[in-house]
Enzyme design. Structure first.
Site, PDB file in Angstrom:
ATOM      1  CG  LEU A   1      16.295  35.616  -4.009  1.00  0.00           C
ATOM      2  CD1 LEU A   1      15.241  36.629  -3.592  1.00  0.00           C
ATOM      3  CD2 LEU A   1      15.682  34.218  -4.063  1.00  0.00           C
TER       4      LEU A   1
ATOM      5  CB  THR B   1      24.990  43.385 -13.943  1.00  0.00           C
ATOM      6  OG1 THR B   1      24.294  43.588 -12.693  1.00  0.00           O
ATOM      7  CG2 THR B   1      24.095  43.820 -15.095  1.00  0.00           C
TER       8      THR B   1
ATOM      9  CG  ASP C   1      30.330  50.553  -9.209  1.00  0.00           C
ATOM     10  OD1 ASP C   1      29.317  50.414  -8.495  1.00  0.00           O
ATOM     11  OD2 ASP C   1      31.248  51.340  -8.924  1.00  0.00           O
TER      12      ASP C   1
ATOM     13  CG  ASN D   1      18.668  40.274  -7.082  1.00  0.00           C
ATOM     14  OD1 ASN D   1      17.962  39.940  -6.127  1.00  0.00           O
ATOM     15  ND2 ASN D   1      19.882  39.759  -7.282  1.00  0.00           N
TER      16      ASN D   1
ATOM     17  CB  SER E   1      11.538  45.922  -1.530  1.00  0.00           C
ATOM     18  OG  SER E   1      11.561  46.461  -0.237  1.00  0.00           O
TER      19      SER E   1
ATOM     20  CE1 TYR F   1      18.929  44.716   2.851  1.00  0.00           C
ATOM     21  CE2 TYR F   1      17.120  44.105   4.305  1.00  0.00           C
ATOM     22  CZ  TYR F   1      17.809  43.943   3.105  1.00  0.00           C
ATOM     23  OH  TYR F   1      17.375  43.022   2.183  1.00  0.00           O
TER      24      TYR F   1
ATOM     25  CE  LYS G   1      16.812  45.483  -0.113  1.00  0.00           C
ATOM     26  NZ  LYS G   1      17.041  45.305  -1.569  1.00  0.00           N
TER      27      LYS G   1
ATOM     28  CB  THR H   1      20.320  33.093  -1.142  1.00  0.00           C
ATOM     29  OG1 THR H   1      20.148  34.222  -0.264  1.00  0.00           O
ATOM     30  CG2 THR H   1      19.010  32.810  -1.868  1.00  0.00           C
TER      31      THR H   1
END
Length: 282
Positions: free
Chosen positions: A16, A34, A57, A84, A135, A150, A154, A185
């Site tokens: 994304l 980045t 980083d 992101n 998130s 995970y 989030k 994606t």
């Protein structure tokens, strides 16, 4: 005079983030993007005076601070920040090691906090800005076997974004937490989705869901990343952006399911819940 906003987007070399950066540049915005790999970022995004590629980083505060300073120096400021960057970590709570769990939190949670901590002095000084934290629908509903850590990262993003919105309101800065569903994606590819190092065979539901993501869901996600990019831009241009934004038809359905579960459990347990009040309370 150029009045278009300057965007700072982490995790810009894929998924994304990449779709957003390409759409922003196509629309004439200035963007600092980045990635952990500058080579990959420069390969994916055509060089231009409006784009500042940065190797960062996000778990390293100095790296983050230098990137933000470079963006401000190059473009005169930052208006919209999109946190992101991150990755998926599969594995049940029993089988994931402490290191696997902490690394996922380092990237998905503390990486965003590093960006927020370093960019807020700039946004406070200009008394404007918008921080968009990505998130997942897994940050609103966590009933996915094998996705517990995970989901926890989030959920944390959602929680600190709520607090952030209250903290920064007095400075004219807004915060939004975005809960995407499945988008087509490379999130489910190796490198974006880590499998557990020590899987426990007994967890059949977790293994089945793991296999479904790798073999069936990948490549068939319902969400269009280019449409998501346009939505992000609309959020960034909104005069009154929402605190919570559910992104995707599938995510929308799961959000309603979670709300229904909460409402049902509130009704079913109302008497027991309220039984904890002091007898003489009014």
């Amino acid at each position: 005079m150029d009045t278009k906003k300057v965007w700072f987007v982490t995790g810009a070399s894929k998924g994304l983030g990449l779709a957003l950066v390409k759409q922003l540049l196509n629309d004439g915005y200035k963007v600092a993007g980045t990635s952990r790999s500058l080579e990959r970022l420069e390969k994916e995004v055509e060089p231009s005076t409006d784009f500042l590629p940065l190797e960062v980083d996000i778990t390293d505060e100095e790296s983050v601070s230098n990137a933000i300073d470079q963006a401000i120096e190059s473009f005169g400021g930052i208006d919209v920040v999109v946190n992101n960057a991150g990755y998926g970590q599969l594995g049940t709570l029993e089988e994931l090691t402490d290191r696997e769990s902490r690394q996922n939190f380092d990237a998905n949670v503390f990486g965003s906090l590093n960006v927020i901590r370093r960019v807020m002095p700039h946004l406070r000084s200009k008394k404007s800005g918008h921080i968009i934290n990505v998130s997942s629908i897994a940050g609103l509903t966590g009933t996915f076997p094998g996705w517990g850590i995970y989901c926890a990262t989030k959920f944390a993003v959602a929680g600190f974004t709520e607090a952030l919105s209250a903290e920064i309101k007095e400075f004219g800065v807004s915060a939004t937490v975005v809960y995407p569903g499945y988008f087509r994606t490379n999130f489910l590819d190796k490198g974006s989705l880590n499998l557990p190092q020590n899987p426990v065979v007994a967890y059949t539901e977790a293994r089945n869901l793991e296999a479904a993501h790798v073999n069936d869901i990948k490549g068939n996600q319902p969400g269009d990343p280019e449409k998501a990019a346009r939505v992000f831009i609309q959020l960034g241009e909104s005069e009154n952006p929402p605190l919570h934004f559910i992104m995707g038809e599938d995510a929308f359905g799961r959000a309603h399911d979670k709300i229904e579960v909460l409402q049902n459990e509130l009704r079913a347990n109302e008497v027991l819940s309220k039984s904890t009040t002091f007898a003489n309370s009014k």
